[in-house]
Design a protein around this motif. Structure first.
Motif, PDB file in Angstrom:
ATOM      1  N   PRO A   1       0.904  -1.302  -0.039  1.00 46.73           N
ATOM      2  CA  PRO A   1      -0.091   0.123   0.128  1.00 46.73           C
ATOM      3  C   PRO A   1       0.932   1.376  -0.057  1.00 46.73           C
ATOM      4  CG  PRO A   1      -0.047  -0.986   2.148  1.00 46.73           C
ATOM      5  CD  PRO A   1       0.790  -1.888   1.178  1.00 46.73           C
ATOM      6  N   PHE A   2       2.162   1.026   0.201  1.00 44.96           N
ATOM      7  CA  PHE A   2       3.089   2.299   0.228  1.00 44.96           C
ATOM      8  C   PHE A   2       3.468   2.685  -1.249  1.00 44.96           C
ATOM      9  CE2 PHE A   2       3.452   0.122   4.451  1.00 44.96           C
ATOM     10  CZ  PHE A   2       2.712   1.054   5.215  1.00 44.96           C
ATOM     11  N   ARG A   3       2.946   3.782  -1.533  1.00 43.34           N
ATOM     12  CA  ARG A   3       3.510   4.239  -2.945  1.00 43.34           C
ATOM     13  C   ARG A   3       4.249   5.304  -2.930  1.00 43.34           C
ATOM     14  NH1 ARG A   3      -1.201   1.858  -5.840  1.00 43.34           N
ATOM     15  NH2 ARG A   3      -1.419   0.020  -4.276  1.00 43.34           N
ATOM     16  N   GLU A   4       4.897   5.475  -1.808  1.00 46.59           N
ATOM     17  CA  GLU A   4       5.942   6.694  -1.625  1.00 46.59           C
ATOM     18  C   GLU A   4       6.453   6.557  -0.311  1.00 46.59           C
ATOM     19  OE1 GLU A   4       3.887  10.411  -1.676  1.00 46.59           O
ATOM     20  OE2 GLU A   4       3.064   9.948   0.186  1.00 46.59           O
ATOM     21  N   LYS A   5       8.009   6.969  -0.203  1.00 49.52           N
ATOM     22  CA  LYS A   5       8.716   6.667   0.942  1.00 49.52           C
ATOM     23  C   LYS A   5       7.819   7.170   2.266  1.00 49.52           C
ATOM     24  CE  LYS A   5      12.477   8.062  -0.829  1.00 49.52           C
ATOM     25  NZ  LYS A   5      14.025   8.283  -0.786  1.00 49.52           N
ATOM     26  N   PHE A   6       7.470   8.281   2.145  1.00 49.02           N
ATOM     27  CA  PHE A   6       7.030   9.048   3.514  1.00 49.02           C
ATOM     28  C   PHE A   6       5.433   8.317   3.920  1.00 49.02           C
ATOM     29  CE2 PHE A   6       3.980  12.434   5.285  1.00 49.02           C
ATOM     30  CZ  PHE A   6       4.519  12.635   6.422  1.00 49.02           C
TER      31      PHE A   6
END
Length: 255
Positions: A29-34
Motif C-alpha cells: 500500500p506504500f506508494r511513496e517513502k513518506f
C-alpha cells in the motif's frame, strides 16, 4: 617481529562484482517513502503481496514453509538509493534526523550495497491470474520493491531476548491517537466499503507512528500533512496530543 603486510583491497580469488537477480517484487500500500513504518511489524495492517517471478514461481520451492508464521525478506532499496550511493555517516530517524552515526550501526538505505532485511508475517501462497504470490502483513516495503531472497524466521535462533538494543533502547516511541473528521469518515466508507483494504486500521497505525521527520520541531507552525496509501491521498492535522484525519481522496496518480 616481521612487518605486518597490508590487506589487499580485493583478494585475488574474489570476484570484482557480485550480481543478484530478483526473485519477486512486492505490491504494497506504500506508494511513496513518506509514511512507511521505519521497521517491519510496527503496522500489522500493512498487508502486501510478494509476486514471484519466473522461474522461481513454483510451489515446490516453498514446500515445508507452511509451518512458519514469519519470513525474512532480503530486498533492495530501489527508489533513489541506488543512484544516491552510500554514506559512511547517516542520520537515523530514530535519533530525530540530527545525530550522526556510522552507516553500519544503522539500517539506513544509503549503504555500500542498498540491501535491506525485514521480518514479516506471512499468510500462505496464492496462485491466480497474476501468478504465484505470498500474502504478507506488517510490511515496511515500498510498492515495487525487488526481493532477492526469502528465508523462514526461526524463533530459537533469530529471537535473542538478551540482545543489547544499542542506541534504540534509550528512546521512547511517540504515538498519536488518531481521529477522523465527519468528512473523512464518509470518504473512508466510500474508499473501503467492505473493509477489504483494512484502510482504517492502516491509516490509524501509520499516522499513529508519527511518520514526520524528526526535525519537524524546526517548523512549529506546520500542522497539516499528507501521504499516499493504496490509491488514496490521506491528509491529516496535528491537534494537541492527537492527529486528526481531515480527508481521504483518490490520489492524483491514480486518476
Amino acid at each position: 617481529m616481521p612487518p605486518i603486510k597490508p590487506i589487499p583491497e580485493s583478494p585475488p580469488d574474489w570476484p570484482g562484482e557480485v550480481h543478484f537477480r530478483p526473485i519477486g517484487r512486492v505490491c504494497s500500500p506504500f506508494r511513496e517513502k513518506f509514511g512507511i513504518p521505519r521497521q517491519a511489524r510496527l503496522a500489522p495492517a500493512a498487508r502486501a503481496r510478494l509476486e514471484m517471478l519466473p522461474p522461481y514461481d513454483r510451489e515446490e520451492a516453498f514446500s515445508g514453509l507452511e509451518g512458519f508464521s514469519h519470513l525474512w525478506l532480503l530486498f533492495v532499496f530501489h527508489q533513489d538509493c541506488l543512484a544516491a550511493g552510500w554514506q559512511p555517516m547517516v542520520r537515523p530517524p530514530r535519533l530525530g534526523g540530527r545525530a550522526k552515526i556510522g552507516v553500519f550501526a544503522s539500517r539506513s538505505p544509503y549503504r555500500p550495497n542498498a540491501i535491506g532485511l525485514s521480518a514479516v508475517a506471512w499468510h500462505g501462497l496464492t496462485r491466480d491470474q497474476a501468478g504465484l504470490s505470498l500474502s504478507l502483513s506488517g510490511v515496511d516495503l515500498l510498492d515495487g520493491t525487488p526481493v532477492l531472497d526469502i528465508k523462514p524466521y526461526v524463533p530459537y535462533a533469530d529471537a535473542l531476548p538478551d540482545a543489547s538494543p544499542g542506541f534504540t533502547g534509550k528512546l521512547e516511541d511517540r504515538r498519536w491517537a488518531v481521529q477522523f473528521s465527519d468528512e473523512a469518515e464518509q470518504q473512508l466508507a466510500g474508499a473501503d466499503p467492505d473493509g477489504r483494504l483494512g484502510l482504517r486500521a492502516l491509516i490509524e497505525q501509520v499516522i499513529g507512528l508519527d511518520p514526520r521527520p524528526g526535525y519537524m520541531d524546526r517548523y512549529p507552525r506546520r500542522d497539516t500533512f499528507a501521504l499516499q496509501l493504496h490509491n488514496y491521498d490521506v491528509q491529516w492535522q496535528i491537534a494537541g496530543n492527537h492527529a486528526r484525519v481531515i480527508s481521504i481522496t483518490g490520489a492524483a496518480s491514480a486518476r
